[in-house]
Design a protein around this motif. Sequence first.
Motif, mmCIF file in Angstrom:
data_model
loop_
_atom_site.group_PDB
_atom_site.id
_atom_site.type_symbol
_atom_site.label_atom_id
_atom_site.label_comp_id
_atom_site.label_asym_id
_atom_site.label_seq_id
_atom_site.Cartn_x
_atom_site.Cartn_y
_atom_site.Cartn_z
ATOM 1 N N SER A 81 0.833 -1.198 0.000
ATOM 2 C CA SER A 81 0.000 0.000 0.000
ATOM 3 C C SER A 81 0.868 1.249 0.000
ATOM 4 O O SER A 81 2.071 1.191 0.296
ATOM 5 C CB SER A 81 -0.940 0.024 1.222
ATOM 6 O OG SER A 81 -0.188 0.131 2.423
ATOM 7 N N LYS A 82 0.246 2.373 -0.320
ATOM 8 C CA LYS A 82 0.919 3.664 -0.220
ATOM 9 C C LYS A 82 -0.083 4.714 0.227
ATOM 10 O O LYS A 82 -1.296 4.547 0.090
ATOM 11 C CB LYS A 82 1.552 4.068 -1.550
ATOM 12 C CG LYS A 82 0.560 4.486 -2.625
ATOM 13 C CD LYS A 82 1.283 5.039 -3.840
ATOM 14 C CE LYS A 82 0.286 5.508 -4.908
ATOM 15 N NZ LYS A 82 0.969 6.101 -6.067
ATOM 16 N N ARG A 83 0.432 5.791 0.781
ATOM 17 C CA ARG A 83 -0.395 6.928 1.173
ATOM 18 C C ARG A 83 0.414 8.198 0.934
ATOM 19 O O ARG A 83 1.642 8.149 0.817
ATOM 20 C CB ARG A 83 -0.820 6.812 2.638
ATOM 21 C CG ARG A 83 0.339 6.715 3.627
ATOM 22 C CD ARG A 83 -0.132 6.183 4.955
ATOM 23 N NE ARG A 83 0.914 6.213 5.975
ATOM 24 C CZ ARG A 83 0.968 5.382 7.008
ATOM 25 N NH1 ARG A 83 0.040 4.448 7.160
ATOM 26 N NH2 ARG A 83 1.931 5.476 7.907
ATOM 27 N N SER A 84 -0.264 9.308 0.863
ATOM 28 C CA SER A 84 0.450 10.533 0.530
ATOM 29 C C SER A 84 -0.204 11.723 1.198
ATOM 30 O O SER A 84 -1.341 11.647 1.695
ATOM 31 C CB SER A 84 0.494 10.733 -0.986
ATOM 32 O OG SER A 84 -0.816 10.827 -1.513
ATOM 33 N N GLU A 152 6.778 19.440 3.861
ATOM 34 C CA GLU A 152 6.759 19.106 2.442
ATOM 35 C C GLU A 152 5.790 17.968 2.133
ATOM 36 O O GLU A 152 5.519 17.106 2.974
ATOM 37 C CB GLU A 152 8.179 18.716 1.992
ATOM 38 C CG GLU A 152 8.351 18.441 0.513
ATOM 39 C CD GLU A 152 8.057 19.648 -0.357
ATOM 40 O OE1 GLU A 152 6.854 19.941 -0.550
ATOM 41 O OE2 GLU A 152 9.014 20.273 -0.836
ATOM 42 N N ALA A 153 5.266 17.968 0.901
ATOM 43 C CA ALA A 153 4.435 16.858 0.429
ATOM 44 C C ALA A 153 5.266 15.578 0.379
ATOM 45 O O ALA A 153 6.485 15.626 0.176
ATOM 46 C CB ALA A 153 3.872 17.179 -0.949
ATOM 47 N N PHE A 154 4.620 14.435 0.553
ATOM 48 C CA PHE A 154 5.356 13.172 0.549
ATOM 49 C C PHE A 154 4.460 12.028 0.114
ATOM 50 O O PHE A 154 3.230 12.129 0.114
ATOM 51 C CB PHE A 154 5.921 12.869 1.947
ATOM 52 C CG PHE A 154 4.864 12.635 2.998
ATOM 53 C CD1 PHE A 154 4.256 11.395 3.162
ATOM 54 C CD2 PHE A 154 4.456 13.672 3.830
ATOM 55 C CE1 PHE A 154 3.277 11.183 4.114
ATOM 56 C CE2 PHE A 154 3.468 13.482 4.793
ATOM 57 C CZ PHE A 154 2.882 12.233 4.926
ATOM 58 N N THR A 155 5.083 10.924 -0.250
ATOM 59 C CA THR A 155 4.420 9.644 -0.470
ATOM 60 C C THR A 155 5.126 8.600 0.374
ATOM 61 O O THR A 155 6.363 8.544 0.383
ATOM 62 C CB THR A 155 4.457 9.232 -1.952
ATOM 63 O OG1 THR A 155 3.584 10.082 -2.701
ATOM 64 C CG2 THR A 155 3.991 7.786 -2.135
ATOM 65 N N THR A 156 4.369 7.779 1.094
ATOM 66 C CA THR A 156 4.935 6.739 1.945
ATOM 67 C C THR A 156 4.411 5.378 1.498
ATOM 68 O O THR A 156 3.201 5.203 1.300
ATOM 69 C CB THR A 156 4.566 6.960 3.421
ATOM 70 O OG1 THR A 156 5.033 8.241 3.849
ATOM 71 C CG2 THR A 156 5.193 5.888 4.313
ATOM 72 N N TYR A 157 5.308 4.418 1.350
ATOM 73 C CA TYR A 157 4.948 3.032 1.040
ATOM 74 C C TYR A 157 4.961 2.238 2.347
ATOM 75 O O TYR A 157 5.940 2.303 3.111
ATOM 76 C CB TYR A 157 5.914 2.444 0.015
ATOM 77 C CG TYR A 157 5.831 3.167 -1.313
ATOM 78 C CD1 TYR A 157 4.883 2.801 -2.276
ATOM 79 C CD2 TYR A 157 6.668 4.238 -1.598
ATOM 80 C CE1 TYR A 157 4.781 3.472 -3.475
ATOM 81 C CE2 TYR A 157 6.570 4.927 -2.807
ATOM 82 C CZ TYR A 157 5.622 4.534 -3.734
ATOM 83 O OH TYR A 157 5.510 5.218 -4.918
ATOM 84 N N VAL A 158 3.862 1.504 2.581
ATOM 85 C CA VAL A 158 3.621 0.875 3.882
ATOM 86 C C VAL A 158 3.273 -0.595 3.692
ATOM 87 O O VAL A 158 2.491 -0.940 2.792
ATOM 88 C CB VAL A 158 2.459 1.584 4.616
ATOM 89 C CG1 VAL A 158 2.298 1.041 6.027
ATOM 90 C CG2 VAL A 158 2.667 3.094 4.650
ATOM 91 N N PRO A 159 3.805 -1.508 4.509
ATOM 92 C CA PRO A 159 3.428 -2.923 4.402
ATOM 93 C C PRO A 159 1.949 -3.150 4.659
ATOM 94 O O PRO A 159 1.341 -2.507 5.511
ATOM 95 C CB PRO A 159 4.290 -3.593 5.485
ATOM 96 C CG PRO A 159 5.441 -2.676 5.679
ATOM 97 C CD PRO A 159 4.880 -1.299 5.487
ATOM 98 N N ILE A 363 8.836 3.380 3.667
ATOM 99 C CA ILE A 363 9.698 3.993 2.653
ATOM 100 C C ILE A 363 8.997 5.261 2.190
ATOM 101 O O ILE A 363 7.863 5.209 1.704
ATOM 102 C CB ILE A 363 9.964 3.060 1.472
ATOM 103 C CG1 ILE A 363 10.611 1.754 1.943
ATOM 104 C CG2 ILE A 363 10.852 3.741 0.440
ATOM 105 C CD1 ILE A 363 10.823 0.738 0.837
ATOM 106 N N SER A 364 9.648 6.390 2.377
ATOM 107 C CA SER A 364 8.995 7.672 2.106
ATOM 108 C C SER A 364 9.826 8.519 1.166
ATOM 109 O O SER A 364 11.068 8.484 1.197
ATOM 110 C CB SER A 364 8.784 8.423 3.417
ATOM 111 O OG SER A 364 7.996 9.588 3.235
ATOM 112 N N MET A 365 9.152 9.269 0.308
ATOM 113 C CA MET A 365 9.815 10.142 -0.662
ATOM 114 C C MET A 365 9.151 11.501 -0.672
ATOM 115 O O MET A 365 7.925 11.604 -0.708
ATOM 116 C CB MET A 365 9.774 9.505 -2.053
ATOM 117 C CG MET A 365 10.406 8.127 -2.062
ATOM 118 S SD MET A 365 10.528 7.391 -3.670
ATOM 119 C CE MET A 365 11.174 5.763 -3.216
ATOM 120 N N SER A 366 9.986 12.538 -0.609
ATOM 121 C CA SER A 366 9.482 13.917 -0.568
ATOM 122 C C SER A 366 10.146 14.743 -1.653
ATOM 123 O O SER A 366 11.296 14.477 -2.020
ATOM 124 C CB SER A 366 9.757 14.566 0.788
ATOM 125 O OG SER A 366 9.079 13.893 1.820
#
Length: 366
Positions: A81-84, A152-159, A363-366
């Motif tokens: 899954s991912k969330r942002s 800052e805006a971000f996207t996080t990938y989550v188990p 795992i997060s990316m901004s």
Amino acid sequence: EGTYQAPTVASDFIQAQEDGIEMNGSKDTLEINVIGQGLSKAAPRVGLESATGSLGVYLKAASNAGESPEYGLMVESLLGSKRSSTAITSGIGNTSSVISVADTSSLNVGDIVVVKEAGDYHTSPISEIAEDTSITLLVAADAAFSDNVEIEAFTTYVPADENHPSYSVSKWVENEVLEKAVGCKTTSLSVESFSTGQIASLKMGFEGANFSRSLSSNTITPSYDSSETPIIMDACIYQDGNMIKVNDFTLSVENALGWIKDTCNGKVSSRVTDRTISGTINPYKRSDDVSNFTKFDSNTPFSLFITCHNPTGTDGEYGESVSFYLPQCVITELAEGDIDGVLTDQISFSATSEDGSTKELYISMS
């Protein structure tokens, strides 16, 4: 999962490393054992098909904060899954670790945020949330944040435990031959070359239901993201929220796939049935501290937070951040190493979840 999904737009393509692409097809061989052949074997029959492969990419975020990187679907398939969140402006009265936030609905514990304090950006996982009031950071800043500071805006990938997305892989050889793997899920990820002064990369393995090859050229001109991979020099590693001196970091995620099969259609779909997360760090050995041995001896869990980014033209500010957060790790092996004659603790760890609510890896990316 059994339907081929072709790329449709230029941004569907992934800029892979030259030596990082592999895709293979195979079939189960079913032997026919009958008499009257002597020592010769009867022609076998073939059963279920499968596709396997791997893709190597440089570790980098998207050029626009909060967007997914080119390889984002593969990471989402791996973890589930991912969330942002879009950019958020804080309230007033912030401290070095607590930030006032009027609407926390897009934030979750484990998300990794970049706080854009002018000339002194700061990155940290969220360790606690007071709903529509504030967030608490795992890693405190050196000073209190300004009022109305931007997150800052971000996207996080989550188990996740189910519903891992599948995808098709299309690979053109000399733009004449199209190879296709259908119904794929990501089965592995490894972080490689995350070492001082190097360029880190990701190697991801995948497994699919079937494989095919045909004469077909690509009619879409690929468009690749302009973001750059960070050099591992402005990359920091924290143990229990405290920065440690480490020369190398590795991470491995392994998924086991269970295939749903029936007599009418063969392989129908797959489920992720098991997940294992492990890695290594090599902090320098201390002459006045044996805390790593104490953690190893008593099986005491600790958190690891790893972050890297690209500096901008302004001192203390950066962008294109990629971060990893493992809230609960235990040391599985403690050995002695050295770097140019300087002793290190060569630590192997596994990441776990205490109760399933806090996940093993973000795992997060901004």
